[in-house]
Design a protein around this motif. Structure first.
Motif, PDB file in Angstrom:
ATOM      1  N   TYR A  28      -2.599  -2.196 -12.229  1.00 36.28           N
ATOM      2  CA  TYR A  28      -2.347  -0.853 -12.255  1.00 36.28           C
ATOM      3  C   TYR A  28      -0.626  -0.402 -12.350  1.00 36.28           C
ATOM      4  CZ  TYR A  28      -1.233   3.772 -10.828  1.00 36.28           C
ATOM      5  OH  TYR A  28      -1.089   5.285 -10.483  1.00 36.28           O
ATOM      6  N   TRP A  29       0.024  -1.248 -11.440  1.00 37.64           N
ATOM      7  CA  TRP A  29       1.258  -0.759 -11.418  1.00 37.64           C
ATOM      8  C   TRP A  29       1.986  -1.427 -12.816  1.00 37.64           C
ATOM      9  CZ3 TRP A  29       3.241   2.920  -8.797  1.00 37.64           C
ATOM     10  CH2 TRP A  29       2.593   3.332  -7.685  1.00 37.64           C
ATOM     11  N   LYS A  69       0.937  -1.243  -0.013  1.00 37.00           N
ATOM     12  CA  LYS A  69       0.085  -0.035  -0.025  1.00 37.00           C
ATOM     13  C   LYS A  69       0.656   1.429  -0.005  1.00 37.00           C
ATOM     14  CE  LYS A  69      -3.344   2.479   2.758  1.00 37.00           C
ATOM     15  NZ  LYS A  69      -4.545   2.217   3.789  1.00 37.00           N
ATOM     16  N   SER A 121      -3.210  -7.501  -5.430  1.00 36.11           N
ATOM     17  CA  SER A 121      -4.029  -6.115  -5.475  1.00 36.11           C
ATOM     18  C   SER A 121      -3.281  -5.095  -5.968  1.00 36.11           C
ATOM     19  CB  SER A 121      -4.357  -5.893  -4.042  1.00 36.11           C
ATOM     20  OG  SER A 121      -5.179  -4.592  -3.935  1.00 36.11           O
ATOM     21  N   SER A 122      -3.545  -4.416  -6.991  1.00 35.60           N
ATOM     22  CA  SER A 122      -3.130  -3.434  -7.734  1.00 35.60           C
ATOM     23  C   SER A 122      -1.974  -3.528  -8.448  1.00 35.60           C
ATOM     24  CB  SER A 122      -2.796  -2.293  -6.702  1.00 35.60           C
ATOM     25  OG  SER A 122      -1.539  -2.506  -5.895  1.00 35.60           O
TER      26      SER A 122
END
Length: 342
Positions: free
Chosen positions: A60-61, A13, A56-57
């Motif tokens: 996106y990265w 995060k 998670s994410s």
């Protein structure tokens, strides 16, 4: 010190860890980065192979780093675990990712587009809303049963209970209890309206692509399953065959073979649980229809005579997954399935 050619990126995060090695495999840098400094760090580097765990994410990265010229590979977390040495921490995780991404036999996760992630969000929210509808319905039944008021199962029973709640002249329900039950009723009405809107969007997403319409021609594949396949599988050619897709979904038997003796068990239930559930539900619908009206598929007729309905449904779901993979590969070979067809 050499130039970094391969990087393992452990994302989180707020705190990110990078492990960089050069072409000779020597460690160039180990660094901890805050979220705001990640993109700036990679902008100053030449083109690198970047490994990220699929979590998670991660998509996106991956898209952000690909836009900056890097070659990004997403790895399933279970395939990274064997490369982790002793203690688990961010630095060790990044080192394990950096090692795993260079393996020639490693399997990678295709990077999803924002549109694909949006459609999958429709499916996840739909599951959540259906759970909430069930919870609210069960709560209404449980609270009213405390006053001796019960109703048949199903939506008709809920409608009967709602009629009791809204009958101000019914002396069986105290005023305070009626107020609480009306709050639950209001929430239930909102959830039902949201489910209807969500289902409308899922159907639209399945019909607006050529691939979605082709998949819905397969028996047992409706708008919900077609939409989920289009959104979940970014590149059908990532699977060598339909059986590989079926194995990824978890619809093939588990193996415990040794010494040349094959031992097969029940299905592995590995991989994407949502697709597996939808495939089995669709297969059960096909089998129930065949039991009532018959079918011209000899394979299914013979299977239903040898196995129970649920076992036959799993076998049919396996076959359906292979058919889906074939149509996806043909469609993607002809053009992108994600944009609306004209």
């Amino acid at each position: 010190m050499g130039i970094a050619t391969t990087i393992g990126l452990d994302i989180a995060k707020s705190v990110f860890q990078v492990h960089c090695v050069d072409a000779a495999g020597e460690v160039v840098a180990r660094r901890k980065l805050t979220r705001g400094r990640v993109l700036g760090f990679f902008e100053n580097l030449p083109r690198c192979l970047v490994g990220i765990e699929a979590c998670s994410s991660s998509h996106y990265w991956a898209r952000e780093l690909i836009a900056r010229g890097h070659d990004v590979r997403l790895l399933p977390a279970q395939y990274v675990k064997p490369y982790l040495k002793r203690q688990k921490n961010d630095a060790a995780d990044a080192e394990a990712i950096c090692e795993a991404v260079t393996r020639p036999t490693m399997r990678f996760v295709p990077v999803k587009t924002p549109e694909q992630q949006s459609v999958m969000m429709l499916h996840r929210v739909r599951l959540m809303l259906n759970r909430q509808r069930t919870q609210l319905s069960n709560a209404l039944r449980a609270h009213l049963s405390e006053f001796g008021i019960v109703a048949p199962i199903g939506r008709g029973g809920i409608e009967q209970l709602l009629a009791v709640i809204n009958d101000e002249n019914d002396p069986r329900v105290p005023a305070d209890a009626r107020l609480c039950l009306q709050m639950l009723e209001a929430q239930l009405m909102v959830v039902k309206a949201q489910i209807l809107e969500n289902d409308r969007r899922v159907r639209a997403s399945a019909r607006e692509t050529e691939l979605g319409r082709r998949l819905m021609e397969i028996p047992g594949v409706g708008p919900l399953l077609a939409s989920a396949f289009v959104a979940t599988i970014a590149d059908a050619h990532a699977f060598k065959s339909g059986r590989c897709l079926s194995a990824w979904i978890g619809l093939v038997p588990k193996q415990n073979s040794s010494g040349g003796k094959e031992k097969l068990g029940s299905i592995s239930k590995a991989g994407n649980r949502y697709l597996r559930q939808m495939l089995v539900v669709g297969a059960m619908a096909v089998i129930r229809y065949a039991e009532r009206n018959g079918t011209r598929r000899p394979w299914l007729v013979q299977l239903m005579t040898r196995r129970t309905a649920k076992v036959a449904a799993v076998a049919l779901a396996n076959k359906t997954a292979r058919m889906v993979n074939g149509r996806q590969q043909k469609s993607q070979a002809a053009g992108s399935p994600l944009g609306p067809s004209h």
